[in-house]
Design an enzyme around this catalytic site. Structure first.
Site, PDB file in Angstrom:
ATOM      1  CE  LYS A 240       6.886  -1.258   2.377  1.00 52.10           C
ATOM      2  NZ  LYS A 240       7.938  -2.235   2.626  1.00 52.10           N
ATOM      3  NE  ARG A 241       4.427   3.616  -1.038  1.00 53.15           N
ATOM      4  CZ  ARG A 241       5.178   2.520  -1.141  1.00 53.15           C
ATOM      5  NH1 ARG A 241       6.146   2.302  -0.272  1.00 53.15           N
ATOM      6  NH2 ARG A 241       4.966   1.630  -2.094  1.00 53.15           N
TER       7      ARG A 241
END
Ligand code: GLU
Length: 471
Positions: A240-241
């Protein structure tokens, strides 16, 4: 499914610790399809025991996103909340301790490292036979068998075998009394009668430990299926980063639910024949968890976009218009005037060109703004010599033209020819004058819809701007 009990019970058990991830969505879909194919039940269990990381809005987001994909409240039993089963978790820990299958341990990580001299080694069993009773700072560990093997029956990976000797005595309850994921997840699966655990590959290493817990708690272990990890174009695990992973973001960009769920099913699986875009009923008929590939699945955003484009083109025009409305309505608050009739005429031209619904805005905004939304780069590119003459001559040629696409095209073609330009080159300055951009909907249809007065005014204004800037 082979060897499936008559009434399989599957579950999707997300932890609500963030935006709902495409990997979670894929697991949910796989479970759902299997439940539907087998006449079984899908259970939705929200694993919310980690109160510090969970938020109710993440749970709501998961339920909303599932429903967008077609997995609405009718499709599952629940949602159950793991936190509501806390008494059963504690009772299971008690039972295991009472049966000598778990024990209190007071070792800190530092103690273990000091003894083993190895940061990465698991627990060394120091407290195993010390017979410690309850006390502050005492965790509870599961006593893994010293000998033997645990064979995990996995429908995707065959039968991975784990030597019990290498499974450490893992923690099932922390010193503060809270239970760990391994314990809570197994207890809930048992109490919810789960027969098949289909989940992400990252949990494969938990499976032998959990299977031992199932057995220790007197339950027959489930059939497992660990679905492949999802990677980006650099073969890195989707994160998700780094990557766009939230289903909601795809929805916001205008991916259609049907396209999305078809694409998600392909992450590890493929339908028969040479096709990938397949109706949902075919997927439900053909999907077999045993056919899912164990190797990493590439989440190809480009392919997903192309896929979505295909789905958009297959929509009946009125459905396409309806699907665009949320984007259009939002953009219209910043426009000078929105005319739904004009939009309905432009929409079919756009339907063949957009891959995601959000792209509709850049294609039609020129018609709802008083000024074309010039961008300087497009202007520089299109307004090269003899652009000023093309604009002036086109304006003249158009003044008395029947206002219809074919006629407008013929006239511009003649204007271009007089300057030794092919139509493609000749139309560039006119396109930028009228729409503000070098790419967009077919020019002559756009002019026909925009109308004579507005079109001529824009061509004249661009001509004047050009003359000002070059004189
Ligand atoms: N709550 C776990 C997770 O979100 C799921 C574990 C499982 O499916 O067994 O990763």
């Amino acid at each position: 499914m082979s060897a499936a009990p008559s009434q399989p019970r599957l579950r999707f058990a997300p932890s609500p610790t963030g935006m709902f991830h495409v990997g979670g969505a894929r697991s949910a879909l796989f479970n759902w399809v299997i439940a539907r194919q087998s006449g079984g039940t899908l259970v939705l269990r929200i694993e919310d025991t980690d109160a510090s990381r969970n938020k109710p809005e993440w749970t709501e987001g998961i339920i909303r996103a599932l429903s967008w994909l077609g997995i609405d409240g009718e499709q599952y039993e629940g949602p159950y909340f793991q936190s509501a089963n806390a008494d059963a978790h504690r009772a299971a820990v008690e039972r295991l301790r009472a049966a000598g299958l778990a024990y209190y341990c007071e070792c800190t990580r530092e103690n273990v490292i000091a003894r083993t001299g190895d940061q990465h080694k698991g627990y060394d069993g120091f407290c195993r036979d010390r017979g410690l009773g309850p006390g502050p700072l005492r965790a509870t560990r599961f006593r893994t068998p010293d000998e033997g093997r645990t064979t995990v029956v996995d429908l995707i990976r065959g039968k991975p075998v784990f030597d019990n000797a290498v499974l450490e005595d893992f923690v099932i309850a922390r010193a503060d009394g809270s239970v760990t994921f391994l314990l809570a997840n197994a207890v809930d699966d048992i109490s919810q009668g789960i027969t098949h655990v289909v989940r992400g590959e990252e949990h494969l290493s938990n499976a032998p430990k959990q299977q031992l817990l199932w057995e220790a708690l007197g339950a027959a272990p489930p059939v497992w299926a660990h679905v492949p990890v999802i990677v980006n174009e650099k073969r890195q695990k989707l994160s998700k980063r780094r990557d766009k992973v939230a289903l909601e973001d795809y929805q916001a960009e205008g991916f259609l639910a049907d396209a999305m769920r078809n694409y998600l099913m392909l992450l590890g699986w493929a339908p028969s024949g040479d096709r990938e875009i397949v109706p949902w009923d075919v997927i439900e008929r053909e999907f077999r968890i045993e056919d899912v590939n164990a190797s990493p699945a590439f989440f190809d955003v480009k392919k997903l976009r192309a896929f979505n484009g295909e789905y958009i083109r297959a929509l009946p025009p009125n459905q396409f218009i309806a699907a665009c409305l949320p984007w259009v309505t939002k953009a219209a608050t910043g426009w000078d005037g929105f005319d739904s009739e004009v939009f309905e005429r432009l929409a079919p031209l756009a339907q063949t060109r957009v891959n995601v619904l959000a792209e509709i805005i850049e294609m039609v905004d020129f018609a709802f703004l008083d000024q074309p939304p010039y961008d300087e780069a497009s202007w520089q590119k299109a307004m090269k010599d003899p652009a000023a003459d093309i604009l002036a001559d086109t304006e003249k040629a158009y003044r008395d033209a029947p206002w219809e696409a074919g006629e407008l095209k013929d006239r511009l073609e003649r204007v271009g020819a007089a300057h030794g330009l092919k139509l493609g080159k000749a139309q560039a300055p006119v396109r930028v004058a009228v729409t503000g951009r070098t790419v967009g909907l077919p020019l002559f249809e756009s002019l026909a819809i925009l109308g004579r007065d507005r079109s001529l005014a824009r061509i004249a204004a661009a001509g004047a701007r050009l003359t000002r800037s070059t004189s």
